[in-house]
Design an enzyme around this catalytic site. Structure first.
Site, short mmCIF file in Angstrom:
data_model
loop_
_atom_site.label_atom_id
_atom_site.label_comp_id
_atom_site.label_asym_id
_atom_site.label_seq_id
_atom_site.Cartn_x
_atom_site.Cartn_y
_atom_site.Cartn_z
N HIS A 302 16.33 67.03 -14.97
CA HIS A 302 15.70 67.59 -16.18
C HIS A 302 14.18 68.67 -15.63
CE1 HIS A 302 14.97 69.37 -19.68
NE2 HIS A 302 13.94 68.37 -19.97
N LYS A 331 13.61 73.58 -12.53
CA LYS A 331 12.27 74.64 -13.02
C LYS A 331 10.92 74.84 -12.30
CE LYS A 331 13.46 71.60 -17.56
NZ LYS A 331 14.72 71.07 -16.99
N HIS A 336 9.86 75.73 -17.16
CA HIS A 336 10.61 74.82 -18.50
C HIS A 336 10.98 75.61 -19.64
CE1 HIS A 336 12.57 72.71 -20.52
NE2 HIS A 336 11.83 71.44 -21.29
N PHE A 396 12.59 66.23 -26.74
CA PHE A 396 12.30 65.22 -27.65
C PHE A 396 13.25 65.51 -28.78
CE2 PHE A 396 8.00 68.66 -27.58
CZ PHE A 396 7.71 68.08 -26.45
#
Length: 411
Positions: A302, A331, A336, A396
């Site tokens: 990620h 990324k 992102h 999130f």
């Protein structure tokens, strides 16, 4: 009974292009899609001026005006990425698109943000002159999924995924499950996001954005000791998933097989990641695929370039997969892209697996000592024969996803 699921089409839109050969060339040349956004000087109190915009994207003359009425920028990118994926799958104008055997699982963090202003004017000032019949459709959380479905006449199930940074990977995972368990024969899967200063502002208020505003090519810096935060991007990624025997019967191209998927949530904190549940998600994908850590040959991480995220992810990765498997974060090239990132990273991960070449994490020069000791691919790309690729995303709300793809050469 479970069924095998393969990837028969792929397409995407990124700040480095919408063609794999172009994107690879940019990566090999050390280029990233990060730019200084001079227009953001307008926003008082926002510190970052960096983003990964998709420049020059325009489909307004490509698609019928009637179809465009319900699309904001996020849906336009999603539909265009899907057009390319459908074409690569050999499904353009195929009657199966409208047969009910094909559905869509697709997401974004939010819809288009511009229509929000019209609703704000209604509530704040009492006028509705900027509202239209499609304002809500452009704004709603499932705008990408329904616009794809309507544009292509898909009458199968619709699975909207609006889970921030795991929207794209959950779209792929849920589409995989829909085919695996016999609900559909084919699925459009992926995610998209449009660039908006409000999304940068969200992370800015958390002091999580990069402020290297005068040197955009040096940020973001995932896992690097000198990182100073993330950079927001935009784009879209679409995979066409298909039941294996169905794909073989029609002579479809097969780019990879999906063999494992896992998703869970922390249940602890909205914005702070939890290493323990990341580990559970990664182990869950291995278990789902019937594999061990030794079967994984490459990890697409990620890697947001935030301190808490990088540290938690790297330690979770080492705990389950050890420190010998090569690892990178894309990324670093695109920023992102939130709801799009999982789909873009899956698409490009499969392309790299097919070619046996993997890009390094851009700007990673000195690994932060607080991050785990794993095999970060840095400075130069690597030629690696990969049978199993793992792609991980974390969002999130403590939402975690892990996907495992098998090289099509094994099929």
């Amino acid at each position: 009974m479970t069924r095998r699921v393969v990837v028969t089409g792929m397409g995407g839109v990124t700040s480095l292009g919408d063609d794999w050969r172009v994107i690879r060339g940019n990566m090999q040349a050390g280029k990233t899609g990060i730019r200084r956004m001079d227009s953001w000087d307008f926003y008082d109190g926002m510190n970052t001026r960096l983003a990964g915009p998709v420049e020059g994207f325009d489909v307004d003359t490509r698609y019928p005006r009637k179809a465009l009425r319900s699309m904001g920028p996020v849906s336009k990118m999603a539909v265009y990425a899907t057009e390319m994926a459908i074409e690569s799958a050999g499904l353009t104008d195929n009657p199966i698109l409208k047969s009910g055997k094909m559905g869509v699982a697709y997401g974004s963090s939010f819809g288009s943000t511009k229509p929000v202003l019209a609703f704000t004017d209604l509530i704040r000032d009492g006028h509705s002159r900027d509202l239209s019949a499609t304002s809500y459709v452009k704004m709603m959380g499932h705008t990408t999924a329904v616009n794809i479905g309507v544009f292509y006449g898909l009458s199968g199930r619709v699975i909207p995924t609006s889970s921030a940074c795991t929207s794209g990977s959950q779209g792929i995972g849920y589409a995989f499950e829909a085919i695996r368990y016999g609900m559909q024969d084919l699925m459009v899967a992926g995610g998209a996001e449009e660039l908006c200063p409000t999304m940068a502002a969200v992370f800015d208020t958390l002091y999580a954005t990069s402020v290297r505003n005068d040197t955009p090519h040096l940020s973001p810096r995932p896992f690097d000791r000198d990182r100073d935060g993330l950079v927001i991007g935009e784009g879209a990624g679409t995979l066409i998933l298909e039941e294996y025997d169905h794909a073989k019967a029609r002579g479809a191209p097969i780019f990879a097989e999906i063999v494992g998927f896992s998703t869970n949530s922390d249940g602890r904190h909205i914005t702070n990641p939890t290493q323990a549940t990341m580990e559970i998600a990664v182990q869950g994908a291995l278990d789902d695929a019937g594999l061990t850590s030794g079967d994984i040959d490459f990890i697409s991480g990620h890697g947001t370039a935030t301190e808490q995220g990088d540290i938690a992810e790297s330690h979770a990765t080492r705990a389950i997969l050890g420190n010998a498997i090569p690892f990178h974060s894309l990324k670093s090239y695109f920023g992102h892209s939130l709801g799009a990132c999982g789909a873009i990273e899956a698409w490009l991960g499969i392309e790299m697996m097919r070619e046996g070449w993997f890009a390094p994490t851009a700007n990673l020069e000195n690994v932060d000592e607080a991050c785990a000791d794993i095999d970060y691919v840095m400075v130069e790309g690597r030629n690696i024969e990969v049978r199993h690729l793992m792609s991980n995303n974390f969002a999130f709300g403590g939402i975690n996803t892990s996907l495992i793809f098998r090289n099509a050469s094994d099929l």
